[in-house]
Design a protein around this motif. Structure first.
Motif, PDB file in Angstrom:
ATOM      1  N   TYR B   3       0.832  -1.198   0.000  1.00  0.00           N
ATOM      2  CA  TYR B   3       0.000   0.000   0.000  1.00  0.00           C
ATOM      3  C   TYR B   3       0.872   1.256   0.000  1.00  0.00           C
ATOM      4  O   TYR B   3       0.659   2.191  -0.761  1.00  0.00           O
ATOM      5  CB  TYR B   3      -0.903  -0.015   1.224  1.00  0.00           C
ATOM      6  N   TYR B  36      -9.015   3.483  -1.835  1.00  0.00           N
ATOM      7  CA  TYR B  36      -7.672   2.972  -2.095  1.00  0.00           C
ATOM      8  C   TYR B  36      -6.653   3.657  -1.191  1.00  0.00           C
ATOM      9  O   TYR B  36      -5.797   2.997  -0.598  1.00  0.00           O
ATOM     10  CB  TYR B  36      -7.308   3.193  -3.563  1.00  0.00           C
ATOM     11  N   GLY B  39      -7.632   3.663   3.098  1.00  0.00           N
ATOM     12  CA  GLY B  39      -7.509   2.393   3.799  1.00  0.00           C
ATOM     13  C   GLY B  39      -8.690   2.077   4.695  1.00  0.00           C
ATOM     14  O   GLY B  39      -8.668   1.088   5.434  1.00  0.00           O
ATOM     15  N   SER B  43      -7.393  -3.401   2.708  1.00  0.00           N
ATOM     16  CA  SER B  43      -6.109  -3.308   2.012  1.00  0.00           C
ATOM     17  C   SER B  43      -6.326  -2.862   0.573  1.00  0.00           C
ATOM     18  O   SER B  43      -7.419  -3.020   0.021  1.00  0.00           O
ATOM     19  CB  SER B  43      -5.425  -4.670   2.026  1.00  0.00           C
ATOM     20  N   PRO B  44      -5.301  -2.339  -0.080  1.00  0.00           N
ATOM     21  CA  PRO B  44      -5.438  -1.919  -1.480  1.00  0.00           C
ATOM     22  C   PRO B  44      -5.909  -3.054  -2.382  1.00  0.00           C
ATOM     23  O   PRO B  44      -6.705  -2.838  -3.300  1.00  0.00           O
ATOM     24  CB  PRO B  44      -4.024  -1.467  -1.849  1.00  0.00           C
ATOM     25  N   THR B  48      -9.957  -3.038  -4.915  1.00  0.00           N
ATOM     26  CA  THR B  48      -9.891  -2.956  -6.370  1.00  0.00           C
ATOM     27  C   THR B  48     -10.659  -4.164  -6.913  1.00  0.00           C
ATOM     28  O   THR B  48     -11.063  -5.051  -6.161  1.00  0.00           O
ATOM     29  CB  THR B  48      -8.426  -3.016  -6.872  1.00  0.00           C
TER      30      THR B  48
END
Lengths: 186, 149
Positions: B3, B36, B39, B43-44, B48
């Motif tokens: 991240y 993104y 947080g 988590s990233p 997505t």
């Protein structure tokens, strides 16, 4: 770890402000009414820098991230003698009236300026900053939910756009970017 | 750590500032930049792709600027996409949420940030990141419960 990363980012951005042109021609004159019923233009009465966002005071979407960020950034910079006034131009003049805007915005920050106006005056301001306002849907509990652009604009005391700022950035990074455009006043 | 690496890559543009934009062609995923970077939803990797598609629609509709997460981890803040004159909420931004695309446009670097004006979506591969297989729906409440509970 995260604090260390932000500190590194901050260090790398120090002094990164620029007077180079923006990708778009943004900003221009507007004449609106503030929460005290006074006429206010793009020029700050005290010559302060202004952090401008288009939204509405009770918005639970992007404004709920942008408006508190604007207030927090203003406080941090004020401690360093850099005056930045948070300003919101409403996209929902039916709800954000002269009477109702002030308390809602002052709950976020005492120096927040809310601006409304006639439909014609607001449309002119939207056009200057490339803002397209669209009613997305009506929340039965909260009223209309609008699409209204998601960027903050940093203006100088004369109302000229200095740069744009996505409200998703960390507070420390927004502070450092603005600091690069500032002339300390304190 | 990934991240932070991605965040770092987004925030640190080239040291020399471009007065004129640079034409670029970038392959990546259209992402919800708020979830993104903040947080707040996880988590990233979990915010997505398919796992976060519904939330990304809500965020974009609510005004959150969309970004383009490139294959090398760089995030470009998207100012416009094709006919939609904005950074969020438009039909194109909503249609492309979580899609992997190849974008042709102009890159502007300012204040250490990467801004992208997408002039043409050269290729739209749809949602290729099947992240729901690992994370389910993120956040779970993104999809309204039809029972009202």
């Amino acid at each position: 770890m995260r604090a260390a990363a932000f500190a590194l980012i901050t260090a790398l951005l120090a002094g990164a402000a620029t007077a180079q042109p923006l990708p778009f021609d943004l900003g221009g004159p507007f004449t609106l009414i503030d929460q005290d019923g006074e006429i206010r233009t793009e020029v700050d009465p005290d010559g302060q820098m202004q952090l401008l966002f288009f939204g509405y005071a009770n918005c639970q979407e992007i404004c709920s991230a942008a408006l508190p960020l604007m207030g927090a950034v203003s406080d941090v910079l004020a401690d360093d003698g850099i005056a930045v006034r948070p300003v919101m131009i409403t996209v929902d003049p039916d709800r954000d009236t002269v009477e109702t805007m002030g308390p809602a915005l002052h709950a976020i920050h005492p120096d927040f300026v809310g601006l409304t106006g006639t439909e014609e005056a607001l449309e002119a301001a939207y056009a200057e900053f490339g803002i397209e306002v669209e009613l997305l849907f009506t929340d039965p509990a909260g009223g209309g939910v609008y699409s209204h652009g998601g960027l903050m604009f940093l203006l100088d005391g004369d109302g000229a756009v200095q740069t744009i700022l996505p409200p998703v950035l960390p507070e420390a990074q927004v502070v450092e970017i603005i600091r690069g455009y500032a002339t300390p006043t304190g | 750590m990934r991240y932070l690496t991605a965040l770092f890559a987004c925030l640190v543009a080239l040291p020399a500032w471009a007065t004129e934009g640079e034409r670029v062609q970038i392959r990546g995923e259209i992402i919800d930049t708020w979830c993104y970077f903040s947080g707040v939803m996880g988590s990233p990797e979990s915010v997505t792709g398919t796992a976060h598609h519904t939330c990304a629609l809500w965020c974009s509709a609510g005004g959150i600027p969309v970004g383009l997460l490139a294959e090398d981890g760089t995030v470009y803040m998207v100012l416009r996409i094709e006919g939609d004159d904005g950074s969020a909420s438009g039909d194109t931004q909503l249609r492309l949420a979580a899609h992997e695309i190849v974008a042709d446009g102009i890159l502007y670097q300012r204040d250490g940030l990467n801004y992208l004006v997408v002039e043409e979506v050269v290729e739209d591969l749809g949602i290729t990141n099947q992240s729901h297989l690992d994370f389910g729906v993120v956040p779970p409440f993104a999809i309204p419960d039809p029972s009202g509970n």
